[in-house]
Design a protein around this motif. Structure first.
Motif, PDB file in Angstrom:
ATOM      1  N   ARG A  73       5.438   8.820  -9.944  1.00  0.00           N
ATOM      2  CA  ARG A  73       3.996   9.648 -10.430  1.00  0.00           C
ATOM      3  C   ARG A  73       3.550  10.522  -9.350  1.00  0.00           C
ATOM      4  O   ARG A  73       3.327  10.093  -8.386  1.00  0.00           O
ATOM      5  CB  ARG A  73       3.225   8.521 -10.719  1.00  0.00           C
ATOM      6  CG  ARG A  73       3.690   7.821 -12.188  1.00  0.00           C
ATOM      7  CD  ARG A  73       2.669   7.143 -12.726  1.00  0.00           C
ATOM      8  NE  ARG A  73       2.775   6.218 -13.903  1.00  0.00           N
ATOM      9  CZ  ARG A  73       2.120   5.409 -14.526  1.00  0.00           C
ATOM     10  NH1 ARG A  73       0.842   5.537 -14.547  1.00  0.00           N
ATOM     11  NH2 ARG A  73       2.616   4.525 -15.398  1.00  0.00           N
ATOM     12  N   GLY A  82      -2.704  10.010  -7.622  1.00  0.00           N
ATOM     13  CA  GLY A  82      -1.356   9.671  -8.220  1.00  0.00           C
ATOM     14  C   GLY A  82      -0.912   8.653  -7.180  1.00  0.00           C
ATOM     15  O   GLY A  82      -1.083   8.631  -5.928  1.00  0.00           O
ATOM     16  N   ARG A  83       0.204   7.866  -7.616  1.00  0.00           N
ATOM     17  CA  ARG A  83       0.873   7.047  -6.577  1.00  0.00           C
ATOM     18  C   ARG A  83       1.788   7.539  -5.709  1.00  0.00           C
ATOM     19  O   ARG A  83       2.092   7.451  -4.462  1.00  0.00           O
ATOM     20  CB  ARG A  83       1.719   5.910  -7.397  1.00  0.00           C
ATOM     21  CG  ARG A  83       0.748   5.106  -8.259  1.00  0.00           C
ATOM     22  CD  ARG A  83       1.552   3.898  -8.641  1.00  0.00           C
ATOM     23  NE  ARG A  83       2.721   4.354  -9.454  1.00  0.00           N
ATOM     24  CZ  ARG A  83       3.026   3.660 -10.460  1.00  0.00           C
ATOM     25  NH1 ARG A  83       2.314   2.593 -11.009  1.00  0.00           N
ATOM     26  NH2 ARG A  83       4.110   4.085 -11.126  1.00  0.00           N
ATOM     27  N   GLU A 158       0.610  11.806 -12.723  1.00  0.00           N
ATOM     28  CA  GLU A 158      -0.202  10.408 -13.432  1.00  0.00           C
ATOM     29  C   GLU A 158      -1.129  10.658 -14.469  1.00  0.00           C
ATOM     30  O   GLU A 158      -1.113   9.430 -15.127  1.00  0.00           O
ATOM     31  CB  GLU A 158      -1.010  10.219 -11.810  1.00  0.00           C
ATOM     32  CG  GLU A 158      -1.932   8.954 -11.954  1.00  0.00           C
ATOM     33  CD  GLU A 158      -0.891   7.957 -11.733  1.00  0.00           C
ATOM     34  OE1 GLU A 158       0.096   7.952 -11.130  1.00  0.00           O
ATOM     35  OE2 GLU A 158      -1.169   6.585 -11.747  1.00  0.00           O
ATOM     36  N   ARG A 159      -1.613  11.535 -14.796  1.00  0.00           N
ATOM     37  CA  ARG A 159      -2.400  11.614 -15.866  1.00  0.00           C
ATOM     38  C   ARG A 159      -2.657  12.907 -16.512  1.00  0.00           C
ATOM     39  O   ARG A 159      -2.591  14.199 -15.582  1.00  0.00           O
ATOM     40  CB  ARG A 159      -3.762  10.930 -15.731  1.00  0.00           C
ATOM     41  CG  ARG A 159      -4.962  10.910 -16.855  1.00  0.00           C
ATOM     42  CD  ARG A 159      -6.210  10.388 -16.441  1.00  0.00           C
ATOM     43  NE  ARG A 159      -6.991  10.742 -17.381  1.00  0.00           N
ATOM     44  CZ  ARG A 159      -7.363  10.122 -18.715  1.00  0.00           C
ATOM     45  NH1 ARG A 159      -6.453   8.953 -18.754  1.00  0.00           N
ATOM     46  NH2 ARG A 159      -8.256  10.276 -19.333  1.00  0.00           N
ATOM     47  N   ARG A 533      -2.823   7.304 -19.356  1.00  0.00           N
ATOM     48  CA  ARG A 533      -2.212   8.754 -18.935  1.00  0.00           C
ATOM     49  C   ARG A 533      -2.619   9.859 -19.670  1.00  0.00           C
ATOM     50  O   ARG A 533      -2.001  11.094 -19.710  1.00  0.00           O
ATOM     51  CB  ARG A 533      -0.651   8.509 -19.769  1.00  0.00           C
ATOM     52  CG  ARG A 533       0.293   7.549 -18.780  1.00  0.00           C
ATOM     53  CD  ARG A 533       1.276   7.360 -19.408  1.00  0.00           C
ATOM     54  NE  ARG A 533       2.541   6.471 -18.896  1.00  0.00           N
ATOM     55  CZ  ARG A 533       3.336   6.689 -17.846  1.00  0.00           C
ATOM     56  NH1 ARG A 533       3.175   8.113 -17.315  1.00  0.00           N
ATOM     57  NH2 ARG A 533       3.980   5.725 -17.277  1.00  0.00           N
TER      58      ARG A 533
END
Length: 741
Positions: A73, A82-83, A158-159, A533
């Motif tokens: 992500r 974000g990761r 991420e979203r 999300r």
């Protein structure tokens, strides 16, 4: 059931037991597990075979340097964070998910000093790092001892960005919205007119459609748009023939025959609008195909030829496969499993030879896909040009017909001998079999989810948002072995993170939103994952109760509805609001023999449900309303925090007939009714601006765009426990699925 069979099933994401909507545990039979595993290419027919398959699976997994697909992500500049990935931890593995919702594959850790590089989708190579751009990339690794491997790497948002403002729009089945220029059913020209008018004059922000997917050729055994031949390509029967540029340049020798087809189409249209006949897709399709063959003979201008070539190149092998299937279906019929054996494999030499022999027909079907795509683009351009912040919302069906174009072209990724459905519940104690082959989770992961991404890309190309039918199917699906009842099925899990990640990636690249149809049985965490999300769910007034729809004890107050949703009063599978208020929907089901208890009891229950909602409207001061109870219910919707508010177009004309009554294909005119008024008189598109109720409902949502949408991540507003319970407990399969249409 042996331990080996049980462990093998779980290793492949196949549920060995499930919980009913009433909370009862049911163990899956060994025969079902063996059949489902066989569809995934795993032999578990004997105890010895199951043990060998389990050992092989464990050995292969232990020796594998990389999984079939890697997911990371990444932030996309919307403030969500974000990761990302690190040089040792590359995110999550791609693979099946345990049907209970727990990922069966842990994060991927690479050995120390492993060299890792990412080949980007559009060229170039960069180190594995948190700064990857969103896309379908390839991960290459090399360990110090010389081992090498590569795998698809999906860098997904991420979203998705949240909608900037609240908006409302119409929910329509396009075939039902006829103008006096139609050919017997609503078309893409009508859609452009509806969007342009409602956007400019009413302030509507979107038009949500039913699926426009390509259907099977020939006689249509089931007119449901949720059982398509292809989900990637739209059907040419939606084309406005006269709007194809080459129509104006028909040869003098061809024009009289085409004009006769136009005249027959007008007569067919007049018959539907007069109420003398139902919508006849087969007749419409036949007329348009004959007319479009003549139009196809008109030479393309240089600019048009270049545009067609660019479309063909963009769509690539997928378009070639689709056009080839259509050409072969013209010769051998639409059931490809009955074709000559050498033509059942799209990559066979025989198919390559047939493609050359049928080159003219293949080109024609490519052209049909192109002109349909052009008119889809024009309709979205009309919507955006009218000021709609969203525009068209297209609908992605949950699956495809087993003998259709997609099932032929993508058979390597589909589970042979399986059908998607639903387990038994209170609404349907026998379960449901929708007659559509499911994705194989392992095959999708091995291909980096590209087949799934390609059909999403097609659905999003000319849309402001995509509605995903039965979005829960991205996490798990109920597989039913062919020839067995739905009660003998089981859940098969998918990598939810990957499936939703691919959906988010394609929506992000298209600049579009996502609406998940999450009605019915929803596993734990699915709705929360959608919201996290940036994807919307679907909330329908008939199912929104304190305690959920199974433990209902009063309508859910508007301030307790979730914000991350499209909120409506009804759907295409439910009674219209006028029929629900009058109780006519019970009388219709009684006439068709669909009631499971005495008619008097059904009527009493329906009246109690209606009266409960009317009492809630009165409590909120929405009754009496000058626009009547239908308007008051829409005012209730406006009081909810929902980001998108939908008006079912038949509700705006007073229509009392359901567009679809699940399970009644032989006794009710499902998917064949034009939008009508309270007396059942069809209402053409030209009369909509003069429809009083429609204007009243539009006034209900006036200035809605000035309201800022509620931010569900705002910590100043604590979530209401009752709302969470209502969402969590909504477990009935109330929404009619494609196979029940």
């Amino acid at each position: 059931m042996t331990d080996a069979l049980s462990d093998l099933a779980r290793a492949h994401g196949v549920a060995t037991a499930y919980t009913t909507d009433r909370g009862h545990r049911v163990d899956v039979t060994p025969d079902t597990l063996v059949a489902v595993l066989a569809a995934c290419g795993v032999d578990a027919g004997t105890e010895r075979a199951a043990r060998a398959a389990l050992e092989a699976h464990r050995s292969e997994r232990a020796a594998r340097l990389l999984p079939p697909c890697v997911l990371v992500r990444v932030p996309v500049g919307d403030g969500s964070g974000g990761r990302g990935a690190s040089d040792r931890r590359a995110g999550r593995r791609g693979g099946p998910q345990d049907p209970g919702g727990t990922d069966t594959t842990p994060p991927l850790y690479l050995p120390e000093h492993t060299h890792a590089a990412v080949q980007l989708e559009h060229g170039g190579t960069v180190p594995l790092s948190p700064g990857l751009p969103p896309g379908h990339h390839t991960l290459h690794v090399r360990t110090p001892d010389g081992r090498q491997a590569c795998a698809p790497l999906l860098a997904v948002p991420e979203r998705l960005p949240a909608p900037a403002r609240r908006t409302w729009g119409f929910l329509v089945q396009l075939y039902s919205v006829l103008s006096r220029r139609s050919w017997g059913m609503g078309d893409l020209g009508d859609l452009a007119e509806l969007a342009s008018w409602s956007g400019r004059e009413l302030g509507a922000g979107f038009v949500q459609l039913g699926p426009l997917h390509a259907v099977e050729p020939g006689a249509l055994p089931d007119p449901s748009p949720y059982r398509p031949s292809s989900r990637r390509f739209a059907d040419p029967m939606h084309v406005r023939v006269e709007a194809v540029p080459e129509y104006a340049y028909l040869d003098a020798s061809a024009r009289p025959a085409v004009e006769r087809l136009v005249e027959r189409a007008r007569q067919l249209n007049d018959s539907v609008l007069s109420g003398s006949s139902l919508i006849d897709r087969e007749a419409v399709l036949d007329l348009k195909r004959r007319a479009l063959r003549a139009v196809h003979d008109v030479p393309l201008s240089p600019g048009r030829a270049a545009a067609f070539a660019a479309y063909t190149e963009r769509e690539g092998q997928g378009l070639t496969d689709h056009a080839t299937w259509c050409a072969l279906a013209d010769v051998y019929g639409g059931a490809w499993r009955s074709w000559p054996a050498e033509l059942r494999d799209p990559r066979s030499p025989a198919v390559a030879r047939a493609r050359e022999e049928l080159a003219e027909a293949v080109d024609h079907h490519r052209w049909l896909a192109w002109i349909t795509d052009e008119q889809l683009a024009a309709a979205q351009a009309a919507a955006v040009g009218a000021g709609m912040p969203v525009g068209l919302v297209h609908d992605l069906a949950v699956g495809v017909a087993p003998e259709g174009a997609d099932a032929w072209a993508l058979q390597r990724c589909l589970a042979t001998g399986m059908s998607v459905g639903a387990p038994p519940d209170d609404f349907n104690p026998r379960g449901q079999d929708w007659g559509q082959p499911p994705w194989r989770p392992d095959a999708l992961a091995a291909e980096g989810y590209r087949p799934f991404a390609e059909l999403l890309r097609a659905g999003l190309r000319h849309a402001g948002a995509l509605r995903v039918d039965h979005v829960m199917g991205l996490s798990r699906l109920w597989w039913v072995p062919e020839g067995r009842p739905p009660t003998e099925g089981t859940y098969v899990g998918y990598d939810r993170d990957a499936m939703l990640g691919v959906l988010a990636l394609e929506a992000y690249r298209a600049g579009a939103g996502v609406i998940g149809e999450d009605l019915g049985t929803v596993e734990d965490g699915m709705r929360e994952e959608l919201a996290a999300r940036g994807m919307l769910g679907t909330s329908v007034q008939r199912f929104e109760y304190l305690g959920g729809s199974t433990g209902r004890h009063g309508p859910l107050p508007p301030d307790q509805w979730r914000a991350d949703c499209l909120a409506t009063l009804t759907t295409h599978d439910l009674p219209t609001t006028a029929a629900w208020l009058s109780g006519e929907h019970v009388e219709l089901r009684a006439r068709l023999g669909l009631l499971t208890r005495p008619e008097a009891a059904e009527k009493a229950a329906a009246a109690a449900e209606r009266d409960g909602w009317l009492a809630e409207l009165a409590r909120l001061g929405l009754l009496p309303d000058p626009g009547g109870e239908v308007a008051a219910l829409h005012r209730f919707l406006r009081l909810t925090p929902a980001r998108m508010l939908g008006v079912w177009l038949p509700d705006a004309t007073g229509d009392r007939r359901p567009q679809n009554l699940p399970g009644t294909a032989t006794v009710h005119p499902n998917w064949r009714l034009p939008v009508a008024d309270a007396r059942g008189r069809p209402v053409p598109l030209e009369e909509l601006p003069r429809t009083a109720l429609l204007r009243t409902l539009a006034d209900v949502f006036a200035d809605l765009e000035e309201e800022s949408p509620h931010d569900p991540h705002d910590t100043d507003r604590a979530p209401d426990d009752t709302t969470e319970n209502a969402n969590a407990n909504e477990t009935e399969e109330r929404h009619g699925r494609p196979g029940s249409c």
